[in-house]
Scaffold this motif. Sequence first.
Motif: not given
Length: 108
Positions: A19-20, A22-24, A26-27
């Motif tokens: 999850v971390v 994927l978030w990174g 996308l950011w």
Amino acid sequence: MPFGGDGLASLSLTSAVIVVLLWGALWALRRLHGGTAASRDCAVLRALTLGPREKLLVVRVGARHLVVGVGSAAVSLLCELEEPLPPPEANDQRLREAMKAVKSWRRA
């Protein structure tokens, strides 16, 4: 019991790492996309909400300033401005002066 406590902890940690990551990703994609030449050629300069789904926008496309109406069913070009809008900083200064006047009036 097919899964031990260690297996569940490992699965939770792996899920959190994914999850971390994927978030990174996308950011990073949003940051990279914001710096493209296309985003500098077109920008929303002003926006005014008219209703729950209706807006009035002033959009800069190249050197042209366009007034666009955005509704739930369509986007319509309303007109092209003959002169560019003044920078919003001029309005911000007037707003700051008005807020100072209100604050001084409340103290009195």
